[in-house]
Write a protein that holds these residues in place. Sequence first.
Motif, PDB file in Angstrom:
ATOM      1  N   ASN A 114       9.333 -11.186  26.619  1.00 36.56           N
ATOM      2  CA  ASN A 114       9.006 -12.379  25.827  1.00 36.56           C
ATOM      3  C   ASN A 114       7.618 -12.336  25.197  1.00 36.56           C
ATOM      4  O   ASN A 114       7.035 -13.377  24.915  1.00 36.56           O
ATOM      5  CB  ASN A 114       9.174 -13.647  26.673  1.00 36.56           C
ATOM      6  CG  ASN A 114      10.554 -13.738  27.253  1.00 36.56           C
ATOM      7  OD1 ASN A 114      11.546 -13.586  26.547  1.00 36.56           O
ATOM      8  ND2 ASN A 114      10.639 -13.937  28.560  1.00 36.56           N
ATOM      9  N   SER A 115       7.101 -11.135  24.987  1.00 33.36           N
ATOM     10  CA  SER A 115       5.811 -10.961  24.322  1.00 33.36           C
ATOM     11  C   SER A 115       6.042 -10.618  22.862  1.00 33.36           C
ATOM     12  O   SER A 115       6.966  -9.888  22.529  1.00 33.36           O
ATOM     13  CB  SER A 115       5.016  -9.819  24.962  1.00 33.36           C
ATOM     14  OG  SER A 115       4.682 -10.095  26.287  1.00 33.36           O
ATOM     15  N   ARG A 116       5.168 -11.151  22.023  1.00 31.66           N
ATOM     16  CA  ARG A 116       5.187 -10.746  20.621  1.00 31.66           C
ATOM     17  C   ARG A 116       3.770 -10.776  20.084  1.00 31.66           C
ATOM     18  O   ARG A 116       2.926 -11.551  20.558  1.00 31.66           O
ATOM     19  CB  ARG A 116       6.125 -11.594  19.779  1.00 31.66           C
ATOM     20  CG  ARG A 116       5.721 -13.002  19.527  1.00 31.66           C
ATOM     21  CD  ARG A 116       6.746 -13.710  18.619  1.00 31.66           C
ATOM     22  NE  ARG A 116       6.406 -15.095  18.440  1.00 31.66           N
ATOM     23  CZ  ARG A 116       5.606 -15.565  17.488  1.00 31.66           C
ATOM     24  NH1 ARG A 116       5.055 -14.743  16.612  1.00 31.66           N
ATOM     25  NH2 ARG A 116       5.349 -16.857  17.405  1.00 31.66           N
ATOM     26  N   ILE A 117       3.512  -9.939  19.128  1.00 31.35           N
ATOM     27  CA  ILE A 117       2.185  -9.860  18.536  1.00 31.35           C
ATOM     28  C   ILE A 117       1.983 -11.057  17.621  1.00 31.35           C
ATOM     29  O   ILE A 117       2.861 -11.395  16.808  1.00 31.35           O
ATOM     30  CB  ILE A 117       2.005  -8.530  17.786  1.00 31.35           C
ATOM     31  CG1 ILE A 117       2.042  -7.390  18.811  1.00 31.35           C
ATOM     32  CG2 ILE A 117       0.713  -8.524  16.983  1.00 31.35           C
ATOM     33  CD1 ILE A 117       2.023  -6.008  18.216  1.00 31.35           C
ATOM     34  N   LEU A 118       0.857 -11.688  17.756  1.00 26.11           N
ATOM     35  CA  LEU A 118       0.502 -12.849  16.949  1.00 26.11           C
ATOM     36  C   LEU A 118       0.375 -12.420  15.496  1.00 26.11           C
ATOM     37  O   LEU A 118      -0.262 -11.411  15.192  1.00 26.11           O
ATOM     38  CB  LEU A 118      -0.829 -13.417  17.461  1.00 26.11           C
ATOM     39  CG  LEU A 118      -1.311 -14.679  16.811  1.00 26.11           C
ATOM     40  CD1 LEU A 118      -1.697 -15.665  17.891  1.00 26.11           C
ATOM     41  CD2 LEU A 118      -2.484 -14.383  15.926  1.00 26.11           C
ATOM     42  N   ASP A 119       0.996 -13.172  14.637  1.00 22.93           N
ATOM     43  CA  ASP A 119       0.974 -12.885  13.211  1.00 22.93           C
ATOM     44  C   ASP A 119      -0.242 -13.543  12.577  1.00 22.93           C
ATOM     45  O   ASP A 119      -0.373 -14.764  12.626  1.00 22.93           O
ATOM     46  CB  ASP A 119       2.242 -13.470  12.576  1.00 22.93           C
ATOM     47  CG  ASP A 119       2.958 -12.484  11.694  1.00 22.93           C
ATOM     48  OD1 ASP A 119       2.516 -11.323  11.621  1.00 22.93           O
ATOM     49  OD2 ASP A 119       3.956 -12.893  11.087  1.00 22.93           O
ATOM     50  N   GLY A 120      -1.138 -12.763  12.006  1.00 23.07           N
ATOM     51  CA  GLY A 120      -2.279 -13.321  11.292  1.00 23.07           C
ATOM     52  C   GLY A 120      -3.420 -13.754  12.194  1.00 23.07           C
ATOM     53  O   GLY A 120      -3.585 -13.281  13.306  1.00 23.07           O
TER      54      GLY A 120
END
Length: 185
Positions: free
Chosen positions: A99-105
């Motif tokens: 459930n990890s994702r790279i923050l966009d912007g």
Amino acid sequence: MSVIVIAFTTLDGIVTDPDGRGGTPGGGWMFRHGPEAVAGDKFRLGAVLDDGVMLLGRTTWEQFSQLWPGRDDPFAARMNAAAKLVATRTLTDVSAWANSRILDGDVVDAVKRERRDVIVIGSLSVVHTLMAEDLVDEYRLITFPTLLGTGDRLFPAGGPPVHLECESAEQAGPLVHTRYRRSGR
């Protein structure tokens, strides 16, 4: 939506190297009182962890992604199931922790757009960025009876005044658990 900062801190406000992994001279101060002092949901996140999103910097995410997936207690299950945003300029793969994702912007813009409660764990550069933009609504701290004298501080010198209200304070053995909320929010 609220931004909640959780941190282990010394009595003099130092947050550097609580577990000793950084190899600093004073590092490891968090475990002087045993692992049970920090085990479980000591910050009383509960449903906020279930319904909100954790915001982690790269270093904290890397450390946690090695630690939490291998645990199987009820609190670890919540940590592993929680949504996670990773503020990074270098990572491209965050699949090591569910459930990890790279923050966009930009982190500030992302927090302003977020509809869920945002829980910032560790990640001092992220915390300081959000503080500078007056985005932190609440601090949940566990204070250890240790004075280090040097290291990175949760509340850096030279910042603007911030007025807080103490919502709760509880002694748990030698530690003090406190919860502060911004006045007027």
